[in-house]
Design a protein around this motif. Structure first.
Motif, PDB file in Angstrom:
ATOM      1  N   TYR A 197      11.973  73.507   1.506  1.00 14.60           N
ATOM      2  CA  TYR A 197      12.894  72.619   2.218  1.00 14.60           C
ATOM      3  C   TYR A 197      12.381  72.331   3.630  1.00 14.60           C
ATOM      4  O   TYR A 197      13.160  72.010   4.527  1.00 14.60           O
ATOM      5  CB  TYR A 197      14.285  73.250   2.311  1.00 14.60           C
ATOM      6  N   ILE A 252      13.295  69.349   5.645  1.00 17.05           N
ATOM      7  CA  ILE A 252      14.582  69.417   6.349  1.00 17.05           C
ATOM      8  C   ILE A 252      14.490  70.301   7.599  1.00 17.05           C
ATOM      9  O   ILE A 252      14.923  69.902   8.681  1.00 17.05           O
ATOM     10  CB  ILE A 252      15.688  69.925   5.404  1.00 17.05           C
ATOM     11  N   THR A 309      20.896  73.038   2.707  1.00 17.99           N
ATOM     12  CA  THR A 309      20.634  72.232   3.905  1.00 17.99           C
ATOM     13  C   THR A 309      21.446  72.753   5.087  1.00 17.99           C
ATOM     14  O   THR A 309      20.927  72.897   6.198  1.00 17.99           O
ATOM     15  CB  THR A 309      20.995  70.761   3.650  1.00 17.99           C
TER      16      THR A 309
END
Lengths: 594, 594
Positions: free
Chosen positions: A435, A438, B478
């Motif tokens: 990720y 992000i 996230t």
């Protein structure tokens, strides 16, 4: 090419065939400059309310149905006449392309050149370079007060006066990477005064992937909004891959010459020499590389500063130069020969991207002495490059926690005389492999707001493997979000208009307009259709999240009606659509009663 | 349940069976408090170098192989004895559950209650509430100087002194949501002095999804790190869905009672009354809802302030109350009956989440008069709630560009006496539907760094549809990234240790440790294996990104050796692994020579 079979041609078809009120998508348009051969591409989104929104477009001729592109022929040389008409460059017999340029041993049965012709028939014209040896750079022209066609082109793209462009370049606060041997590009500018740009890295490696894949990744990346592309190929066919990428790229191409130089000495860092490096830089300059990452700031004395870091040196180029310095216990040959390198780059208008070879690879190493020592040297090299009229930007980290980001860019701007900062992320935490688009998108948006001119994307595969097509798209979209969020925060003229147009569409339930205005129309439409697939739902004045009874936007419409809102036609239009929806019998809402 | 068949039991098995040096994954452990029934769960990651890293764990008993969970029975009532032994609450015959609580008409052939029993056999004990009517809230206890087991529990979880927890709650700077009718939860605290928390929204809607799906989404969300879950169900079976979620949730549950109240009046906002709303609040308080969003700040006078906004009112609750105020041209019944509402919440220790019904729904509407007018009222209501000893947090936007985020939280902290801020994102641009977990993750990380105590996640489906299981995971991951990045930036004690442990593993090529320490081990491992699947690659001292010749980390090891680095054993270990790798014949690297 992926981009040829894209949505666009079809959409343009729609634009001609379908009546207003239905989706007419978007089409490629051009804004003409002061001369007929100066046409700046834009993306025109046609809204169902009859208005149009004009967006910045990086996708090149691939999204223009009137242009017939062929990757084996390459793109038309848009800038060729501009370059020739300046009269300060000349063609010459370039350095012969050797098998080893493609990583093929002298002993190889297949010669590199034959091999190259085979895979890229439509090969280069003769290379050009400065005629008298003086700088033929946009910086030199800007300092002389000249507004080149390239400057006018980007002025139109950025919606500013050409004089602003010239002034920012002359001051060294912006760069316009445009090698005289890369006439195919659509000029773009990198500087904090302008829209934040995004770079996408591609490149095959010792482990995987092919030439075709890399060219497709390049066009795919520019379709989604990459402003520049870096070809970081290693392993075999480096020269040929780069040739294909350059001849087919509508955006400036960057490289790290050190990678190919290392291949030429079979990967033994200690065997690197200034001669091999210089030969590689000329090879790539003749091909048309627009900017090159040069790790000249990694000096012998700084290497020990990394010894007690948590993650040492994480830049490939930085670690190669550090290994060379240690092996010979000598100062970096890049640092010692920097002035000669400036003369070479000035003769082709290759832009420096001064690499941060000692950038931190973990939160723990952020803003440490090793990084800032190198940064001070980059400031020194930046001044030397300017003396030679070479355009220069400065690369930045890396891994930096949020509270240390501002210090990082403020210092760079101070030490490097506001030269454009070009950062990788930064990643704001180390704990989320898979990720990192992000973790780094967060840092990228912040550092861009505070003045970074270009962001190097990070894909979900960072730290884990090589990005595939989907990863490239995810990385580019994530970074376009970071860049645009920064453009808004910086108050860039016109940046928020895009958001306003989409929000208007959202409030007025113009679903097709929302999709067409979205950064990624395909995925937005797909997600919507997962829950409300039917066509009538595209005109429904509510969505699947709340259902009709709860729709806050609808209630807001009533409130506006009560309090003299100004959108009554729209409301009537909605009432009408609402009737159609009911009539269609597509009953999204399940009544509470049994 | 998803979490039962998770990776954990297997990993623990490994821990017992496999020798050191290979992956032994992680297992659930507990830290004991001052009493045997006070055991705080942690996630213990076992590293291949023999060390262990302890991480905060929200996954509940589902990841403890020694606990046999059954969703039809619910979780063990962890806090029951703590609540009873305080002696300030009593059981009573609760409000009868009516068919209409589940959105079933009186005329329904199937009675709501029967229906309920059928789907949830292991139904509630009698509800409890304050015995004498005085507040039984953690705030009341904290103000009296009492350190409850709940406070000690979170002190251990946050690695601070219990007195710090008591003091922050007493000052109203933190809340510990824990309804006396929700004994199943593992206590957690929300306040800027503590780890930034993440909320995940679930809930069926008029359009789609089932009870089982929602319970699975809840356990799935907590497995990935959600600290609280809000059940935003609308449509049918609201009461039953909530019962299942509450009885099976290890984390505090929040709701918006207004949604169910609206169902009870068949979705006609104008038919809402204080009586219907009050009945719904009591119904939900008896079930054990830990915090409730109340839109009491949407006053009649503020509604016109939204008339000329770009996107009007985007909060469901806000638009419902605005519609009610307009329909009756009267002040909000929530505002007028706020003190009575405080008395009810105080009797169950339900925490207020004062909703921002007028939050901006677009960049254009951020920080406008409508939003700040409501915020001032929320400050006033916060003081009233505190008078009644009701724990209170304040909800925040929404859509806010980066340069307006700090103003937003600074004003909230000032107006609301530092009450915990609980924000949705904010989204930093409107142009990326399908990627709003990212547009908002950027704003979430920043506002959390500046003091927001809890972040409400946003999924990729925001603005487009209802999140599925994958969307829930993407949203939670996230937001855990945003929260952790903020914890690092705030210098939260121990936050960076996690990053340091993972970066050490990265530098030392302990791939299995990198995976096990990752926020999402499954995806990290999967991405790595796409390019280097073979088992020996897990011990390779390079990866597919550069191949062995380029490995900067390897070169850094050499540098460290030269300059008296301290990790020689590690390097020897690596040399050994390197030999194994070569011996395995798994040749990742393709030599340049033909």
């Amino acid at each position: 090419m992926t981009n040829k079979d894209a949505r666009t041609p079809a959409s343009v078809q729609d634009a001609q065939s379908e009546e207003a009120g239905k989706s007419i998508g978007w089409h490629k348009a051009y804004v003409e400059g002061s001369r007929p051969d100066l046409r700046v591409p834009v993306r025109q989104v046609h809204l169902t309310n009859g208005q149009a929104v004009t967006l910045y477009d990086t996708s090149g001729p691939y999204t223009d149905p009137s242009v017939d592109t062929d990757v084996r022929r390459g793109l038309p040389p848009l800038r060729e006449n501009w370059i020739i008409s300046r009269g300060d460059t000349e063609e010459y017999t370039g350095r012969p392309v050797r098998p080893e340029d493609d990583g093929i041993k002298h002993t190889s049965p297949r010669g590199g050149l034959r091999n190259l012709d085979a895979v890229f028939p439509g090969r280069p014209r003769q290379p050009r370079r400065s005629r008298g040896g003086e700088a033929v750079t946009q910086l030199a022209y800007a300092r002389r007060g000249e507004i080149t066609p390239e400057m006018e082109y980007v002025a139109i793209r950025e919606n500013v006066e050409p004089e602003v462009v010239r002034d920012e370049i002359a001051a060294g606060r912006a760069v316009l990477p445009a090698n005289v041997n890369h006439p195919e590009i659509e000029p773009m500018i990198i500087g904090k005064r302008f829209l934040v740009k995004v770079n996408a890295n591609i490149g095959n490696s010792a482990v995987t992937s092919s030439i075709e894949e890399e060219v497709e990744k390049m066009t795919w990346a520019t379709r989604w909004g990459a402003d520049t592309v870096m070809d970081l190929s290693t392993g075999r066919n480096i020269h040929t891959t780069r040739e294909w990428v350059l001849r087919n790229s509508p955006v400036p191409i960057g490289t790290v010459p050190l990678y190919q130089a290392l291949e030429k000495v079979d990967g033994r860092a200690e065997d690197l020499t200034w001669e091999v490096y210089k030969d590689t830089v000329i090879e790539q300059a003749e091909q048309g590389v627009d900017y090159m990452t040069v790790h000249a700031g990694v000096r012998l004395a700084y290497v020990p500063l990394t010894a007690n870091r948590k993650t040492g040196i994480v830049s490939r180029g930085g670690s190669i130069m550090a290994a060379w310095c240690l092996a010979h216990h000598r100062e970096s040959f890049l640092y010692e020969n920097f002035e000669e390198l400036c003369e070479i780059l000035a003769a082709y208008d290759v832009t420096y991207s001064l690499g941060d070879g000692l950038r931190p690879g973990s939160i723990a190493d952020a803003n440490d002495e090793a990084q800032f020592a190198e940064l001070r040297t980059l400031g020194e090299l930046n001044r030397i490059a300017k003396r030679f009229n070479v355009q220069t930007m400065i690369e930045g980290p890396g891994h930096v926690p949020m509270h240390k980001i501002k210090e990082n860019i403020d210092l760079q701007q101070e030490i490097c005389d506001e030269a454009p900062f070009y950062t990788l992320g930064p990643l704001t935490t180390d704990v989320a492999p898979a990720y990192d688009h992000i973790t780094s998108g967060i840092g990228a948006a912040m550092i861009a707001w505070w003045g970074t001119a270009m962001l190097c994307y990070v894909t979900p595969k960072e730290h884990l493997g090589l990005p595939n097509r989907d990863d490239v798209k995810t990385g580019v979209i994530t970074y376009k979000i970071a860049a645009h969020a920064a453009d808004i925060a910086k108050g860039h003229p016109g940046a928020q208009e895009w958001d306003d147009a989409l929000s208007d569409a959202r409030f007025e339930f113009r679903w097709e307009d929302q999709f067409n205005l979205a950064l990624d129309p395909d995925t937005a439409r797909e997600f919507h259709d997962e829950t409300l697939p039917a066509e009538p739902a595209k005109t429904a004045h509510f969505c699947s999240m709340c259902g009709p009874k709860f729709c806050s936007m609808k209630i807001s419409q009533d409130i506006r009606r009560e309090h003299g809102g100004t959108r009554t036609e729209i409301e009537e239009g909605m009432a009408q659509k609402s009737k159609e929806f009911a009539a269609s019998g597509n009953r999204v809402y399940l009544p509470i009663a049994d």
